[in-house]
Motif scaffolding. Sequence first.
Motif, PDB file in Angstrom:
ATOM      1  N   TRP A  46     -31.819 -38.115 115.265  1.00 34.99           N
ATOM      2  CA  TRP A  46     -31.783 -37.212 116.413  1.00 34.99           C
ATOM      3  C   TRP A  46     -30.429 -36.539 116.574  1.00 34.99           C
ATOM      4  CZ3 TRP A  46     -30.527 -38.300 121.996  1.00 34.99           C
ATOM      5  CH2 TRP A  46     -30.972 -37.273 122.815  1.00 34.99           C
ATOM      6  N   LEU A  47     -29.344 -37.275 116.311  1.00 32.47           N
ATOM      7  CA  LEU A  47     -28.016 -36.740 116.581  1.00 32.47           C
ATOM      8  C   LEU A  47     -27.298 -36.185 115.350  1.00 32.47           C
ATOM      9  CD1 LEU A  47     -26.745 -39.560 118.984  1.00 32.47           C
ATOM     10  CD2 LEU A  47     -27.579 -37.297 119.617  1.00 32.47           C
ATOM     11  N   VAL A  48     -27.416 -36.850 114.219  1.00 32.20           N
ATOM     12  CA  VAL A  48     -26.613 -36.477 113.058  1.00 32.20           C
ATOM     13  C   VAL A  48     -27.351 -35.536 112.109  1.00 32.20           C
ATOM     14  CG1 VAL A  48     -25.391 -37.395 111.049  1.00 32.20           C
ATOM     15  CG2 VAL A  48     -25.307 -38.625 113.217  1.00 32.20           C
ATOM     16  N   ARG A  49     -28.612 -35.813 111.820  1.00 32.97           N
ATOM     17  CA  ARG A  49     -29.344 -35.046 110.821  1.00 32.97           C
ATOM     18  C   ARG A  49     -29.407 -33.550 111.125  1.00 32.97           C
ATOM     19  NH1 ARG A  49     -34.377 -33.089 109.740  1.00 32.97           N
ATOM     20  NH2 ARG A  49     -34.885 -32.952 107.534  1.00 32.97           N
ATOM     21  N   PRO A  50     -29.696 -33.120 112.377  1.00 33.39           N
ATOM     22  CA  PRO A  50     -29.780 -31.669 112.613  1.00 33.39           C
ATOM     23  C   PRO A  50     -28.500 -30.920 112.260  1.00 33.39           C
ATOM     24  CG  PRO A  50     -30.737 -32.863 114.447  1.00 33.39           C
ATOM     25  CD  PRO A  50     -30.076 -33.883 113.566  1.00 33.39           C
ATOM     26  N   SER A  51     -27.345 -31.479 112.607  1.00 30.68           N
ATOM     27  CA  SER A  51     -26.105 -30.773 112.288  1.00 30.68           C
ATOM     28  C   SER A  51     -25.823 -30.788 110.787  1.00 30.68           C
ATOM     29  CB  SER A  51     -24.931 -31.370 113.063  1.00 30.68           C
ATOM     30  OG  SER A  51     -24.728 -32.712 112.690  1.00 30.68           O
ATOM     31  N   LEU A  52     -26.176 -31.879 110.107  1.00 30.38           N
ATOM     32  CA  LEU A  52     -25.997 -31.916 108.653  1.00 30.38           C
ATOM     33  C   LEU A  52     -26.891 -30.908 107.947  1.00 30.38           C
ATOM     34  CD1 LEU A  52     -25.701 -35.721 107.800  1.00 30.38           C
ATOM     35  CD2 LEU A  52     -23.928 -33.975 107.667  1.00 30.38           C
ATOM     36  N   VAL A  53     -28.146 -30.827 108.377  1.00 30.40           N
ATOM     37  CA  VAL A  53     -29.075 -29.869 107.766  1.00 30.40           C
ATOM     38  C   VAL A  53     -28.597 -28.444 108.007  1.00 30.40           C
ATOM     39  CG1 VAL A  53     -31.418 -28.943 107.892  1.00 30.40           C
ATOM     40  CG2 VAL A  53     -31.062 -31.413 107.812  1.00 30.40           C
ATOM     41  N   ALA A  54     -28.142 -28.153 109.225  1.00 23.67           N
ATOM     42  CA  ALA A  54     -27.640 -26.805 109.520  1.00 23.67           C
ATOM     43  C   ALA A  54     -26.426 -26.476 108.657  1.00 23.67           C
ATOM     44  CB  ALA A  54     -27.284 -26.694 111.000  1.00 23.67           C
ATOM     45  N   ARG A  55     -25.538 -27.433 108.498  1.00 21.66           N
ATOM     46  CA  ARG A  55     -24.339 -27.196 107.702  1.00 21.66           C
ATOM     47  C   ARG A  55     -24.685 -26.984 106.226  1.00 21.66           C
ATOM     48  NH1 ARG A  55     -18.844 -30.308 108.618  1.00 21.66           N
ATOM     49  NH2 ARG A  55     -19.434 -29.556 110.663  1.00 21.66           N
ATOM     50  N   LEU A  56     -25.653 -27.733 105.730  1.00 25.93           N
ATOM     51  CA  LEU A  56     -26.038 -27.585 104.328  1.00 25.93           C
ATOM     52  C   LEU A  56     -26.757 -26.272 104.053  1.00 25.93           C
ATOM     53  CD1 LEU A  56     -27.237 -31.200 103.486  1.00 25.93           C
ATOM     54  CD2 LEU A  56     -25.203 -30.045 102.632  1.00 25.93           C
ATOM     55  N   HIS A  57     -27.467 -25.764 105.038  1.00 22.61           N
ATOM     56  CA  HIS A  57     -28.225 -24.528 104.828  1.00 22.61           C
ATOM     57  C   HIS A  57     -27.408 -23.269 105.051  1.00 22.61           C
ATOM     58  CE1 HIS A  57     -32.092 -26.965 105.319  1.00 22.61           C
ATOM     59  NE2 HIS A  57     -31.972 -26.624 104.053  1.00 22.61           N
ATOM     60  N   GLN A  58     -26.261 -23.409 105.662  1.00 21.82           N
ATOM     61  CA  GLN A  58     -25.424 -22.223 105.811  1.00 21.82           C
ATOM     62  C   GLN A  58     -24.449 -22.184 104.655  1.00 21.82           C
ATOM     63  OE1 GLN A  58     -23.470 -22.787 109.536  1.00 21.82           O
ATOM     64  NE2 GLN A  58     -21.598 -23.493 108.620  1.00 21.82           N
ATOM     65  N   GLY A  59     -24.086 -21.030 104.265  1.00 26.00           N
ATOM     66  CA  GLY A  59     -23.147 -20.866 103.170  1.00 26.00           C
ATOM     67  C   GLY A  59     -22.353 -19.611 103.393  1.00 26.00           C
ATOM     68  N   PRO A  60     -21.418 -19.368 102.558  1.00 27.90           N
ATOM     69  CA  PRO A  60     -20.647 -18.141 102.723  1.00 27.90           C
ATOM     70  C   PRO A  60     -21.523 -16.921 102.466  1.00 27.90           C
ATOM     71  CG  PRO A  60     -20.103 -19.200 100.652  1.00 27.90           C
ATOM     72  CD  PRO A  60     -21.023 -20.128 101.397  1.00 27.90           C
ATOM     73  N   ASP A  61     -21.282 -15.884 103.248  1.00 22.59           N
ATOM     74  CA  ASP A  61     -22.009 -14.642 103.026  1.00 22.59           C
ATOM     75  C   ASP A  61     -21.465 -13.982 101.765  1.00 22.59           C
ATOM     76  OD1 ASP A  61     -23.495 -14.956 105.315  1.00 22.59           O
ATOM     77  OD2 ASP A  61     -22.062 -13.868 106.568  1.00 22.59           O
ATOM     78  N   LEU A  62     -22.353 -13.579 100.921  1.00 23.46           N
ATOM     79  CA  LEU A  62     -21.959 -12.930  99.683  1.00 23.46           C
ATOM     80  C   LEU A  62     -21.973 -11.427  99.927  1.00 23.46           C
ATOM     81  CD1 LEU A  62     -21.241 -13.216  96.726  1.00 23.46           C
ATOM     82  CD2 LEU A  62     -23.679 -13.147  96.208  1.00 23.46           C
ATOM     83  N   VAL A  63     -20.816 -10.828  99.857  1.00 21.21           N
ATOM     84  CA  VAL A  63     -20.684  -9.394 100.065  1.00 21.21           C
ATOM     85  C   VAL A  63     -20.359  -8.758  98.728  1.00 21.21           C
ATOM     86  CG1 VAL A  63     -19.471  -7.587 101.332  1.00 21.21           C
ATOM     87  CG2 VAL A  63     -19.835  -9.809 102.394  1.00 21.21           C
TER      88      VAL A  63
END
Length: 154
Positions: free
Chosen positions: A67-84
């Motif tokens: 409930w507390l840790v997994r959502p933030s880990l998943v969000a962090r793993l799915h975001q990445g640097p924007d490729l311009v």
Amino acid sequence: MDWLSEHAWAVWLGLAALLGMAELVSLDLVLAMLAVGALAGAVSAALGAGVPVQVIIAGLTAVAMLWLVRPSLVARLHQGPDLVLGTGKLVGQRAVVTRRITGLEAGQIKLGGETWTAAPYDEHEAIEVGATVEVFEIRGATAYVHPLPELGQS
């Protein structure tokens, strides 16, 4: 049965290891959170807690992790640097005017080591040679720029 109750920490540790290995296959972080719960159960067993307490601690820890840790880990793993790519990486860069820029006549700027045709973003503005500008937009081979205030001015 006595061995099992005396070595409950080993059972919890084995469960944590199995869940950890299964997580390597699933890669969704659910089994990893359950493995952390099993580790909490192992710690409580090593400290001498009874089996019902071990199960409660393991379950509460696993639920808290999910409930507390997994959502933030998943969000962090799915975001990445924007490729311009292409000219988009030049927007926001600073350049120096090498030929006067007006709304009626395109000038030139030195941008990223290259000479670019430039026009003022505000067509009523004139920008003199040597001024520092910021690139607001690039259309085709023309950079649309806006002058930056000189140091000492606000």
